[in-house]
Design an enzyme around this catalytic site. Sequence first.
Site, mmCIF file in Angstrom:
data_model
loop_
_atom_site.group_PDB
_atom_site.id
_atom_site.type_symbol
_atom_site.label_atom_id
_atom_site.label_comp_id
_atom_site.label_asym_id
_atom_site.label_seq_id
_atom_site.Cartn_x
_atom_site.Cartn_y
_atom_site.Cartn_z
ATOM 1 N N SER A 116 0.825 -1.211 0.000
ATOM 2 C CA SER A 116 0.000 0.000 0.000
ATOM 3 C C SER A 116 0.854 1.254 0.000
ATOM 4 O O SER A 116 1.977 1.267 0.543
ATOM 5 C CB SER A 116 -0.865 -0.003 1.263
ATOM 6 N N TYR A 140 -1.602 0.134 10.238
ATOM 7 C CA TYR A 140 -1.889 -0.522 8.953
ATOM 8 C C TYR A 140 -0.667 -0.419 8.024
ATOM 9 O O TYR A 140 -0.197 -1.423 7.484
ATOM 10 C CB TYR A 140 -3.121 0.121 8.284
ATOM 11 N N LYS A 144 2.094 -3.443 6.495
ATOM 12 C CA LYS A 144 2.451 -3.655 5.082
ATOM 13 C C LYS A 144 3.962 -3.545 4.881
ATOM 14 O O LYS A 144 4.574 -4.328 4.154
ATOM 15 C CB LYS A 144 1.707 -2.649 4.197
#
Length: 329
Positions: A116, A140, A144
């Site tokens: 991402s 988050y 990643k």
Amino acid sequence: MHVLVVGGAGYIGSHMVKRLGAAGLETTTLDNLSSGWRNAVTFGEFIKGDLGDRDLLNDLFRSEKFDGVMHFAAHMEVLESVENPAKYYANNVSNTLTLLDAMRAHGVNRLVFSSSAAIFGEPRRPRIDENHARAPINPYGRTKLMVEEILRDYDAAYGLKSMRLRYFNAAGADPDGEIGESHEPETHLIPLVLRAASGRRGNITVFGEDYDTPDGTCIRDYIHVNDLCDAHLLALRALWNGDPSAAYNLGNGNGFSVREVIDAAEAVTGAGIPVAYGPRRKGDPARLVSDSTRARVELGWDPRHPELETIVSHAWQWELKTLAEQDLT
Ligand code: UFG
């Protein structure tokens, strides 16, 4: 060739399964349906199961021979990751390790991983290329980035080759109208704007109009879900051709503000969209726009639906279908 698609019942995964089927490849989808939909899997074999289920993975890799894995199965709400990081580290990192170890144990050594733009954090340049500093600002993004680092180490130590694809804002839907974006709850801008256009919700709230951008609202790089799928297929084929592991930023390289998205949605739908203005959402950078030159040059990626109007109109077709199905029930 047989591809295991983990998270293939979700938004991007389901479009990928359809794309792989159209390309003549065999697919097996593994999804626990925690946020995906069984009827979104329109091709190939489906197995309901969890990414973190070691026994299930071992049975699966023993019973079928996979030529590669695509891994879409992650939680992806930034705000939720701040409030409940344990959920994110457990699924996005720990369960991914279970998958990687099962792949190693069974000699499957080609992976395309959904990363991402969130790994970059606050942009330091107008366009973000692969050399941009990686400094995620929420759990988050950190999950990643952690997996990206793990993949580099697994390549060096075990020869597990991977393509790490950093999506900017995935949007749009299957042009055939068969599948689309169906998060529950939905938090993404384009589907919410279209729900306001169709009357499924009262209005759209713009999160902040005091950003340092021309119209004061946040700018994002919206990339059609099928263009992302094309990039995955090119990336997997590159691995099959013996290319080394790599990372690619995937976007159109054009930024559109929240206000411009609403204007485009009004033009596409012909509806007046009621707009409310609210405070900024925590963790939103003002502007996130990709430089995807590397993917274009090295993978030969050429997005087929770069126009915002096309992206919005495919999403609108899906919204109308969803609305019609709701009316029937
Ligand atoms: N927005 C609104 N109102 C809404 C929803 C969104 O104004 O009701 C705004 C957001 O503030 C943001 C823009 O619309 O400026 C886009 O928001 P999305 O929620 O659609 O997408 P994000 O840019 O927040 O998130 C996307 C992916 C994430 C990923 C992130 C990378 O969905 O998974 O990009 O930064 F982490």
